[in-house]
Structures are given as structure tokens and as C-alpha cells.
Design a protein around this motif. Sequence first.
Motif, PDB file in Angstrom:
ATOM      1  N   ARG A 108     -16.853 -42.421 -61.835  1.00 52.72           N
ATOM      2  CA  ARG A 108     -15.982 -41.838 -60.816  1.00 52.72           C
ATOM      3  C   ARG A 108     -16.373 -42.354 -59.439  1.00 52.72           C
ATOM      4  O   ARG A 108     -17.538 -42.552 -59.155  1.00 52.72           O
ATOM      5  CB  ARG A 108     -16.101 -40.320 -60.811  1.00 52.72           C
ATOM      6  CG  ARG A 108     -15.634 -39.667 -62.088  1.00 52.72           C
ATOM      7  CD  ARG A 108     -15.593 -38.168 -61.945  1.00 52.72           C
ATOM      8  NE  ARG A 108     -14.495 -37.798 -61.065  1.00 52.72           N
ATOM      9  CZ  ARG A 108     -14.234 -36.547 -60.688  1.00 52.72           C
ATOM     10  NH1 ARG A 108     -14.995 -35.572 -61.097  1.00 52.72           N
ATOM     11  NH2 ARG A 108     -13.223 -36.277 -59.903  1.00 52.72           N
ATOM     12  N   GLN A 109     -15.360 -42.564 -58.599  1.00 55.55           N
ATOM     13  CA  GLN A 109     -15.616 -42.930 -57.198  1.00 55.55           C
ATOM     14  C   GLN A 109     -15.764 -41.632 -56.415  1.00 55.55           C
ATOM     15  O   GLN A 109     -14.865 -40.796 -56.441  1.00 55.55           O
ATOM     16  CB  GLN A 109     -14.438 -43.743 -56.628  1.00 55.55           C
ATOM     17  CG  GLN A 109     -14.255 -45.098 -57.285  1.00 55.55           C
ATOM     18  CD  GLN A 109     -15.463 -45.992 -57.119  1.00 55.55           C
ATOM     19  OE1 GLN A 109     -15.992 -46.131 -56.044  1.00 55.55           O
ATOM     20  NE2 GLN A 109     -15.915 -46.602 -58.214  1.00 55.55           N
ATOM     21  N   PRO A 110     -16.890 -41.418 -55.723  1.00 54.35           N
ATOM     22  CA  PRO A 110     -17.008 -40.160 -54.963  1.00 54.35           C
ATOM     23  C   PRO A 110     -15.947 -40.101 -53.865  1.00 54.35           C
ATOM     24  O   PRO A 110     -15.716 -41.089 -53.164  1.00 54.35           O
ATOM     25  CB  PRO A 110     -18.422 -40.232 -54.364  1.00 54.35           C
ATOM     26  CG  PRO A 110     -18.805 -41.677 -54.404  1.00 54.35           C
ATOM     27  CD  PRO A 110     -18.052 -42.299 -55.549  1.00 54.35           C
ATOM     28  N   PRO A 111     -15.233 -38.951 -53.739  1.00 57.67           N
ATOM     29  CA  PRO A 111     -14.200 -38.877 -52.704  1.00 57.67           C
ATOM     30  C   PRO A 111     -14.814 -38.951 -51.306  1.00 57.67           C
ATOM     31  O   PRO A 111     -15.877 -38.389 -51.067  1.00 57.67           O
ATOM     32  CB  PRO A 111     -13.547 -37.511 -52.950  1.00 57.67           C
ATOM     33  CG  PRO A 111     -14.565 -36.730 -53.707  1.00 57.67           C
ATOM     34  CD  PRO A 111     -15.389 -37.722 -54.492  1.00 57.67           C
ATOM     35  N   ALA A 112     -14.139 -39.679 -50.431  1.00 59.98           N
ATOM     36  CA  ALA A 112     -14.638 -39.819 -49.054  1.00 59.98           C
ATOM     37  C   ALA A 112     -14.469 -38.487 -48.330  1.00 59.98           C
ATOM     38  O   ALA A 112     -13.492 -37.789 -48.537  1.00 59.98           O
ATOM     39  CB  ALA A 112     -13.845 -40.908 -48.335  1.00 59.98           C
ATOM     40  N   PRO A 113     -15.445 -38.089 -47.484  1.00 56.13           N
ATOM     41  CA  PRO A 113     -15.305 -36.813 -46.767  1.00 56.13           C
ATOM     42  C   PRO A 113     -14.130 -36.872 -45.788  1.00 56.13           C
ATOM     43  O   PRO A 113     -13.877 -37.904 -45.179  1.00 56.13           O
ATOM     44  CB  PRO A 113     -16.636 -36.666 -46.019  1.00 56.13           C
ATOM     45  CG  PRO A 113     -17.201 -38.045 -45.945  1.00 56.13           C
ATOM     46  CD  PRO A 113     -16.691 -38.790 -47.140  1.00 56.13           C
ATOM     47  N   VAL A 114     -13.420 -35.779 -45.687  1.00 54.26           N
ATOM     48  CA  VAL A 114     -12.250 -35.714 -44.803  1.00 54.26           C
ATOM     49  C   VAL A 114     -12.505 -34.668 -43.726  1.00 54.26           C
ATOM     50  O   VAL A 114     -12.900 -33.547 -44.031  1.00 54.26           O
ATOM     51  CB  VAL A 114     -10.981 -35.321 -45.607  1.00 54.26           C
ATOM     52  CG1 VAL A 114      -9.770 -35.267 -44.690  1.00 54.26           C
ATOM     53  CG2 VAL A 114     -10.735 -36.299 -46.735  1.00 54.26           C
ATOM     54  N   THR A 115     -12.310 -35.045 -42.478  1.00 50.56           N
ATOM     55  CA  THR A 115     -12.423 -34.087 -41.385  1.00 50.56           C
ATOM     56  C   THR A 115     -11.063 -33.451 -41.189  1.00 50.56           C
ATOM     57  O   THR A 115     -10.078 -34.136 -40.943  1.00 50.56           O
ATOM     58  CB  THR A 115     -12.853 -34.790 -40.080  1.00 50.56           C
ATOM     59  OG1 THR A 115     -13.987 -35.602 -40.369  1.00 50.56           O
ATOM     60  CG2 THR A 115     -13.205 -33.783 -39.007  1.00 50.56           C
ATOM     61  N   VAL A 116     -10.997 -32.136 -41.346  1.00 48.78           N
ATOM     62  CA  VAL A 116      -9.714 -31.442 -41.225  1.00 48.78           C
ATOM     63  C   VAL A 116      -9.658 -30.737 -39.875  1.00 48.78           C
ATOM     64  O   VAL A 116     -10.499 -29.900 -39.565  1.00 48.78           O
ATOM     65  CB  VAL A 116      -9.546 -30.419 -42.375  1.00 48.78           C
ATOM     66  CG1 VAL A 116      -8.224 -29.689 -42.244  1.00 48.78           C
ATOM     67  CG2 VAL A 116      -9.639 -31.109 -43.713  1.00 48.78           C
ATOM     68  N   HIS A 117      -8.689 -31.112 -39.080  1.00 54.80           N
ATOM     69  CA  HIS A 117      -8.448 -30.423 -37.810  1.00 54.80           C
ATOM     70  C   HIS A 117      -7.302 -29.458 -38.054  1.00 54.80           C
ATOM     71  O   HIS A 117      -6.306 -29.818 -38.652  1.00 54.80           O
ATOM     72  CB  HIS A 117      -8.063 -31.418 -36.719  1.00 54.80           C
ATOM     73  CG  HIS A 117      -9.133 -32.439 -36.452  1.00 54.80           C
ATOM     74  ND1 HIS A 117     -10.251 -32.172 -35.712  1.00 54.80           N
ATOM     75  CD2 HIS A 117      -9.252 -33.732 -36.869  1.00 54.80           C
ATOM     76  CE1 HIS A 117     -11.012 -33.259 -35.658  1.00 54.80           C
ATOM     77  NE2 HIS A 117     -10.427 -34.216 -36.368  1.00 54.80           N
ATOM     78  N   GLN A 118      -7.445 -28.223 -37.604  1.00 58.13           N
ATOM     79  CA  GLN A 118      -6.383 -27.246 -37.813  1.00 58.13           C
ATOM     80  C   GLN A 118      -5.903 -26.682 -36.487  1.00 58.13           C
ATOM     81  O   GLN A 118      -6.615 -26.683 -35.490  1.00 58.13           O
ATOM     82  CB  GLN A 118      -6.874 -26.105 -38.714  1.00 58.13           C
ATOM     83  CG  GLN A 118      -7.068 -26.541 -40.166  1.00 58.13           C
ATOM     84  CD  GLN A 118      -7.303 -25.346 -41.083  1.00 58.13           C
ATOM     85  OE1 GLN A 118      -8.054 -24.457 -40.747  1.00 58.13           O
ATOM     86  NE2 GLN A 118      -6.647 -25.343 -42.225  1.00 58.13           N
ATOM     87  N   VAL A 119      -4.659 -26.214 -36.515  1.00 54.58           N
ATOM     88  CA  VAL A 119      -4.055 -25.576 -35.348  1.00 54.58           C
ATOM     89  C   VAL A 119      -4.163 -24.073 -35.592  1.00 54.58           C
ATOM     90  O   VAL A 119      -3.627 -23.570 -36.575  1.00 54.58           O
ATOM     91  CB  VAL A 119      -2.568 -25.989 -35.216  1.00 54.58           C
ATOM     92  CG1 VAL A 119      -1.928 -25.290 -34.028  1.00 54.58           C
ATOM     93  CG2 VAL A 119      -2.429 -27.498 -35.098  1.00 54.58           C
ATOM     94  N   LEU A 120      -4.887 -23.367 -34.725  1.00 54.48           N
ATOM     95  CA  LEU A 120      -5.020 -21.913 -34.880  1.00 54.48           C
ATOM     96  C   LEU A 120      -3.773 -21.238 -34.318  1.00 54.48           C
ATOM     97  O   LEU A 120      -3.318 -21.552 -33.223  1.00 54.48           O
ATOM     98  CB  LEU A 120      -6.277 -21.424 -34.153  1.00 54.48           C
ATOM     99  CG  LEU A 120      -6.729 -19.995 -34.476  1.00 54.48           C
ATOM    100  CD1 LEU A 120      -7.166 -19.872 -35.935  1.00 54.48           C
ATOM    101  CD2 LEU A 120      -7.884 -19.586 -33.567  1.00 54.48           C
ATOM    102  N   CYS A 121      -3.207 -20.303 -35.092  1.00 53.57           N
ATOM    103  CA  CYS A 121      -1.996 -19.590 -34.662  1.00 53.57           C
ATOM    104  C   CYS A 121      -2.365 -18.451 -33.700  1.00 53.57           C
ATOM    105  O   CYS A 121      -3.512 -18.006 -33.673  1.00 53.57           O
ATOM    106  CB  CYS A 121      -1.250 -19.044 -35.869  1.00 53.57           C
ATOM    107  SG  CYS A 121      -0.706 -20.359 -37.003  1.00 53.57           S
ATOM    108  N   PRO A 122      -1.387 -17.951 -32.925  1.00 52.56           N
ATOM    109  CA  PRO A 122      -1.682 -16.925 -31.911  1.00 52.56           C
ATOM    110  C   PRO A 122      -2.311 -15.642 -32.457  1.00 52.56           C
ATOM    111  O   PRO A 122      -2.963 -14.916 -31.705  1.00 52.56           O
ATOM    112  CB  PRO A 122      -0.309 -16.632 -31.295  1.00 52.56           C
ATOM    113  CG  PRO A 122       0.461 -17.906 -31.486  1.00 52.56           C
ATOM    114  CD  PRO A 122      -0.007 -18.448 -32.805  1.00 52.56           C
TER     115      PRO A 122
END
Length: 298
Positions: A108-122
Motif C-alpha cells: 500500500r502507498q501511505p496516503p499523503a497528509p492533508v491540511t484541512v482548512h475550514q470555515v467556521l460558521c457564526p
Amino acid sequence: QSVPCAGGHRCCPRGSHCSADGESCVTDLAPRAVPCPDGQSECPDDATCCVTSSGAWGCCPMPQASCCADKVHCCPHATICDLTHGRCVSPTGDTDVPMSTAFPAWKRQPPAPVTVHQVLCPDGRSACPDGATCCQLSPTQYGCCPLQNAVCCGDGQHCCPQGTTCDLVHSTCTSLGGSAPLAALPRAHDVKCDEVTSCPDGNTCCRLSSGAWGCCPLEQAVCCPDHVHCCPQGYTCDPEGGSCLQQGGTRQPWVRKTPALPRGGQVTSGNVICDETTSCPDGSTCCRLSLGTWGCCP
């Protein structure tokens, strides 16, 4: 399980790669893979992992196959290996087909880490993916419009691109230059399986044996090759012991998946209410996950 693009601001779904200009996702021709229970080998999407005579994992070229005791051959799903005659026989005896031979699995190829940016709701609790806009669905719930700086429509169900206005009468987004159809709002925090199916927040999408999507009530879970169970992140599925195995030898019971819900689907009377914004499928129990969000115990 998405693929990050160069620059770190965009990503593409698993099974695709980023275009040279980084503006779109190109689908890979390579098939999606089935992880083997050792957590290090994998087989093509339409194959089954079987242990070979050398003790390594091999791939049987058919889905949900029966692995034969000789650790060389395999038979189609729901048939039995008749090693004496080199055939695959159904329990009723009406089907008789030649055996197939397993081929070696690959690492298996190890999955590359993903940086997740999120938009916080009010409301300070709900979040939407980077590049989306929070729109209020009801007094207690936010949805995610898949457009940046979008215009939220007054019906609480649709949104329009920046610089346009919602024309709810004609179901279009109107600008000085013309009009386009309204975009529907998926619920905030839902885990998207595909264009029409989603799982509750804190779940993982896993395929069921029917090929439809199911929901594993664990975050970033490992989907087991039997298409019925799943294990926590960092564990591997042990079909022999019916459990989840960690490298240090730690075991814990594996979990059954629940069917996924239609995206944007209204809460039906059969659902179990966790709080005013979250529900679980009928017959399950609301349990807190490690992040404090709700999960569904089936």
C-alpha cells in the motif's frame, strides 16, 4: 483520503490527481484498491485478499471470493473449493466452475497528509470546507454552500455566486449578464460519500457488499474487506478473530456499518435525535466521539 495539490490550498478526491494548472481534478485510470488485513498490502478494487502458501497476501481476481485451503486457489463468492477435482461448487451443487489462482498483492502507498482548512460558521459550532460559505438553514442549523463568498437565499435551501441575486420564483441566480440554476445547500458537517450520499459528521464512508455506501460510526476508519465491518484508525481488520488488531497486538471488537443517508435528506420520524442539529439512523444510539461531536453506535 483526498490528494493534496501543489501549493497546499486545494485537493482532489482519492482516485484522481491535480491538473498541471491546479484548477481541476483528473480521474486516474488506475482502479481503487482493497486493503488486505495486514494493513500493508492491497489488491485491485474488484479482487479479494487471500493468504498464499508463502504466508504473504495474494489477490484473488474476483470480489468477495472464497480463499481455498491450499493457499493457491480461490473460488467465486458463495461457492466452495473442491480441491480434489480442482473445481468451485455451489452449496446446492448446481454450479461448477474452474478454480482461479491468486496473484501477489502489492504494498500500500501511505496516503499523503492533508491540511484541512475550514470555515467556521457564526454559531461557533458548525464548520464548512475551505472555499465554501456558511448559510443558515434554520434557526439552529447551518448548511454549506459550495461557493466562496456566496449569497445565501431566503428560502434556507439554496445559494448563489457572489455578485448575483436569488430568483426563487424561477429557481435561478440572476446577474446583469444572465442567470444560472440555484445551488442546493448540503448540511454543514456531513461527510460526503459521493454526489448523492452522505454520512453523519464523525463517520467514515465505506462500501457495503451491495456496492452502495454505508456509514462507519468512527472517524477516519479502516473499511474491512468483508464490506460489513470497520475498525478504528491505526487498526487492521482480522477476519479470523472478528476483531480489530493493532501492531502491538491490542485487539478490540470490530464495528458494523449502517446504511448512508441521502444527502440533504430531511430527518425522518424514525431517526434518533442526538441534539437539535444531529440525528442517528433508527435503531442506533447517539454516542460522543473523541472530538465532542456526535457519533452513531449501530
